[in-house]
Design a protein around this motif. Structure first.
Motif, PDB file in Angstrom:
ATOM      1  N   GLN A  73      32.489 -26.282  -5.813  1.00 29.12           N
ATOM      2  CA  GLN A  73      31.903 -27.079  -4.761  1.00 29.12           C
ATOM      3  C   GLN A  73      32.087 -26.314  -3.460  1.00 29.12           C
ATOM      4  O   GLN A  73      32.897 -25.404  -3.376  1.00 29.12           O
ATOM      5  N   VAL A 685      27.134 -27.509 -10.408  1.00 28.25           N
ATOM      6  CA  VAL A 685      27.625 -28.715  -9.737  1.00 28.25           C
ATOM      7  C   VAL A 685      27.920 -29.754 -10.804  1.00 28.25           C
ATOM      8  O   VAL A 685      27.185 -29.888 -11.780  1.00 28.25           O
ATOM      9  N   GLN A 686      29.032 -30.451 -10.631  1.00 34.73           N
ATOM     10  CA  GLN A 686      29.448 -31.443 -11.608  1.00 34.73           C
ATOM     11  C   GLN A 686      28.809 -32.795 -11.326  1.00 34.73           C
ATOM     12  O   GLN A 686      28.453 -33.109 -10.193  1.00 34.73           O
ATOM     13  N   ALA A 689      29.687 -35.253  -8.090  1.00 33.75           N
ATOM     14  CA  ALA A 689      30.100 -34.522  -6.889  1.00 33.75           C
ATOM     15  C   ALA A 689      29.354 -35.053  -5.673  1.00 33.75           C
ATOM     16  O   ALA A 689      28.188 -35.443  -5.753  1.00 33.75           O
ATOM     17  N   VAL A 691      27.637 -34.237  -2.218  1.00 37.17           N
ATOM     18  CA  VAL A 691      27.057 -33.091  -1.511  1.00 37.17           C
ATOM     19  C   VAL A 691      26.208 -33.596  -0.362  1.00 37.17           C
ATOM     20  O   VAL A 691      25.683 -34.703  -0.377  1.00 37.17           O
ATOM     21  N   ILE A 697      24.622 -25.215  -3.324  1.00 36.68           N
ATOM     22  CA  ILE A 697      25.817 -24.944  -4.115  1.00 36.68           C
ATOM     23  C   ILE A 697      25.688 -23.537  -4.685  1.00 36.68           C
ATOM     24  O   ILE A 697      24.711 -23.223  -5.362  1.00 36.68           O
TER      25      ILE A 697
END
Length: 795
Positions: A73, A685-686, A689, A691, A697
């Motif tokens: 991240q 990206v999980q 997450a 953002v 990312i």
């Protein structure tokens, strides 16, 4: 000494104090800004000790050192300094979306100083301007790709922070609330216009520019009226109904206007049916109201509900298409039908907007905001973007207009509805730092999203605090279940089961009882539906009497309403569970929200847990009006989003001890003699997450090239709904989203080593730019964007 005995210094001091008293935060403040200072003021208007304003520093996204695959991240995306320390790499929405920390969403560490006014390579704003410096404690202005960080808000007091007397809230704001009908008539009380945006939306963008402080030694420049007066048009392309709204700061004091006059009727309608009528050659004969009301004769095809063909499961597997949906006309694909409808809608909208404005509108340069369901993935959004462009919604306005496609903005339906509802403070009574859920119950889908209110009025800002969700359980599924019930009851009476008769039954149900039905209290009521065919008028055993079909209320509830509404309730329940914190208000919007039974069931199920459950009087157009308001604001109203699914790449990585233990069969020796583990997953990206909107990312990659001709890096981008982090491709379900092809031949290291006779490695970065609905890819070298990538979405 002066003649009055005052020293020169005393006279200057007196003159300066007079200026401060006359305009303490105006001209005097501007003079201080020219010296690189920014003043704070005491309550009496006198300035406090000047605070030197430092040059602007732009956020540089970096990855945490030592992070594991899947934990990448941007460093400091939750804030640093006065906004708090960096969270661990595995931070998710549920851990950092607590009251009192809402203003930390989207804040990045400031790592690289850069003077004001200097372009920042590889990090331009979506409007083409370089990012602005971060705001001071009492400023609020646009910065970076989407805007400045939200300001910290106080934690609500114990008990949720509701105003006194909040225990008297009723489910409905207005007992005479207008119910959106299947054909949405104009609300005579509102005259289709929203509250003025001149002081709340439109002023935010110019003010944000003028609040920027000039660096020391420079002369402040006048405010830039970027896109001042530019037209913003929103299109809500719905499964059952569609509408168009527009606005400009120079039109009707910035109020949002809706197109209310439509072909096929002298009445006003806020929305029209999403319907087309084709002939045998596939030509459009009618659309909207005219198509909906047309009789379908031989060789004609009425096409409805075709938006559902872009649902993610259907795009992955056509066999998942609901067999109850109407078939497409011969030779037509879903995108063809969508283009046909949007083309008809847009051509009429352009004529009507020009007619209503009273002058030639610059529609070719207008921003067009298009809404899509929350559950759609990037592939569905990409198809919709292609369809909208093919329909001519945006086009080049002048020679050299190379970025004209960017004027088409796609956002999710609950996001647009949230923007509309956030301003309705008389409806939800929320204060900053409190949260609300949007339940957008439409014709085809029901979408849910949870937001925290950060700012109000001209400082309106909201942040998503839980991954959105949605399902196909909209109001058309009441129609489909009603049709199946009629077929069951009249199975022995085929005279009433032809297409015209079934359509007549469904129309009668949709126009009268679908929204007004109240539930258990009407279990003993008989509901009567006139038959289209006069033959075979009587059979009391199935409810046929004198050419009418009578159905008891308890049968309607059990077979038609309860299965669909129970699915909506479960969707809300699941969303509350995932949120893992108190939700202060639940706001229902969309045409289906006008259902009395749905509202009653929601209030009974969640009234003890959610303080305010309400719906606005213009619930059926909340998405449409919210999208237009978003466009008029000229700044990001939704500062951050929660990623609803993980984005992963299948890669080959140097083998580690864990790979030898768990997947030795995946280990191969590459051309450079290095042990490589295949079928590894690298998370860009999980899921879950947080953002910033438009945030990129980044993740490092390298490619081994045997020679100079081996310059293409090809990878497949996957998505996954699995909550856990996976290491290998066989650990859980992943879905192929698109192919990503990168030409490395333009990168300096490739060019440097390409002359070598031996193989070589090229190091670079890939970036994934996330918006509420779309994803975009970029290639970076040394932290600088060197190119964008067009995804090839897989069939």
């Amino acid at each position: 000494m002066s003649c009055c005995g005052e020293s020169r210094g005393d006279a200057e001091k007196k003159e300066r104090l007079q200026k401060q008293q006359q305009n303490p935060q105006g001209q005097y403040q501007q003079q201080q800004q020219q010296q690189g200072q920014f003043l704070q003021y005491n309550p009496n208007g006198t300035p406090m000790q000047p605070i030197t304003q430092q040059p602007g520093m732009h956020p540089q996204p970096t990855m945490y050192p030592g992070s594991t695959p899947g934990s990448y991240q941007q460093q400091g995306q939750f804030g640093a300094g006065s906004f708090g320390q960096n969270p661990p790499p595995s931070a998710t929405a549920s851990q950092f979306a607590q009251p009192g920390t809402v203003s930390q969403f989207g804040v990045a560490n400031q790592q690289q100083q850069q003077p004001f006014g200097q372009p920042h390579q590889g990090h331009m704003s979506m409007y083409g301007a370089p990012p602005q410096p971060p705001p001071t404690a009492h400023q609020h202005h646009a910065s970076g790709s989407w805007g400045g960080p939200p300001q910290p808000q106080p934690t609500p007091p114990v008990g949720g922070g509701y105003p006194q007397g909040s225990g008297t809230y009723t489910p409905l704001l207005d007992p005479n609330i207008i119910r959106p009908s299947p054909v949405h008539l104009q609300d005579a009380r509102t005259n289709s216009t929203s509250p003025t945006l001149a002081n709340s939306m439109n002023s935010a963008w110019p003010n944000s520019i003028s609040s920027t402080i000039a660096p020391p030694g420079t002369t402040p420049q006048p405010p830039l009226n970027i896109d001042e007066g530019k037209l913003s048009i929103s299109i809500d392309f719905g499964t059952t109904f569609s509408g168009v709204a527009y606005g400009s700061s120079r039109i009707n004091s910035g109020r949002i206007q809706q197109i209310l006059q439509w072909p096929g009727s002298f009445e006003t309608f806020r929305k029209i049916p999403t319907c087309l009528l084709y002939d045998e050659q596939g030509r459009v004969l009618a659309w909207g109201l005219q198509a909906k009301n047309a009789n379908v004769g031989p060789g004609l095809y009425k096409c409805e509900w075709f938006k559902l063909f872009l649902e993610p499961k259907v795009l992955r597997n056509e066999s998942d298409i609901d067999p109850r949906l109407p078939r497409l006309p011969p030779g037509k694909r879903p995108i063809d039908v969508i283009v046909d409808f949007l083309s008809s809608l847009w051509e009429y909208a352009k004529e009507q907007i020009t007619r209503e404005i009273g002058t030639v509108a610059d529609l070719n340069s207008a921003d067009v905001w298009f809404t899509v369901p929350a559950a759609w993935d990037a592939k569905g959004c990409n198809i919709m973007r292609d369809a909208a462009i093919a329909a001519g919604l945006v086009q080049s306005a002048r020679a050299g207009d190379r970025n004209w496609r960017d004027r088409l903005r796609i956002i999710t339906e609950p996001e647009a509805a949230a923007v509309h509802c956030a301003n309705l403070t008389n409806l939800h009574h929320l204060k900053p730092a409190q949260s609300f859920m949007i339940c957008d119950a439409g014709g085809g889908t029901v979408d849910l999203a949870v937001y925290r209110l950060i700012g109000e009025l001209q400082n309106l800002e909201i942040a998503e605090i839980c991954a959105r969700s949605g399902a196909n359980c909209g109001s058309i599924f009441l129609d489909l279940r009603f049709r199946e019930l009629v077929r069951t009851l009249l199975a022995e009476h085929p005279a009433h089961l032809d297409s015209a008769s079934l359509a007549y039954f469904m129309h009668s149900f949709s126009e009268t009882d679908k929204l007004s039905y109240e539930g258990e209290s009407q279990d003993d009521t008989m509901f009567h539906f006139t038959c289209f065919n006069v033959e075979d008028p009587d059979d009391p055993s199935v409810g046929l009497s004198n050419g009418q079909l009578s159905i008891p209320g308890n049968l309607l509830r059990r077979e038609v309403f309860d299965p669909v509404i129970n699915e909506v309730l479960q969707l809300i329940e699941d969303q509350l569970r995932r949120t893992e914190q108190m939700v202060d208000a639940l706001l229902l919007v969309g045409g289906f929200s006008g259902s009395e039974y749905l509202f009653k069931r929601v209030d009974e199920r969640f009234g003890s847990r959610i303080k305010v459950i309400a719906r606005p009087s213009d619930a059926d157009t909340a998405t449409l009006r919210g999208a237009a308001a978003y466009g008029l604001a000229r700044r990001p109203l939704v500062s951050s989003i929660v990623v609803p699914r993980a984005y992963i790449m299948r890669v080959k990585l140097p083998a580690e001890q864990e790979d030898y233990m768990k997947r030795p069969a995946y280990i191969q020796i590459n051309q450079a003699g290095t042990a490589i583990c295949e079928n590894r997953l690298k998370y860009l990206v999980q899921k879950g997450a947080i953002v910033r909107k438009g945030q990129t990312i980044r993740a490092p990659f390298c490619k081994f090239s045997a020679n100079a001709s081996d310059r293409l890096f090809v990878a497949v981008l996957y998505t996954s709904e699995v909550d856990k982090e996976m290491r290998y491709t066989d650990e859980g379900e992943t879905i192929e989203l698109c192919k990503w092809t990168v030409d490395l031949g333009t990168l300096p290291p490739f060019q440097q080593y390409a002359q070598s006779q031996q193989g070589f490695y090229t190091e670079f970065e890939l970036g994934l730019e996330l918006d509420s609905a779309e994803v975009r890819g970029v290639v970076l070298y040394n932290g600088v964007e060197v190119g964008r990538v067009v995804f090839d979405f897989l069939s």
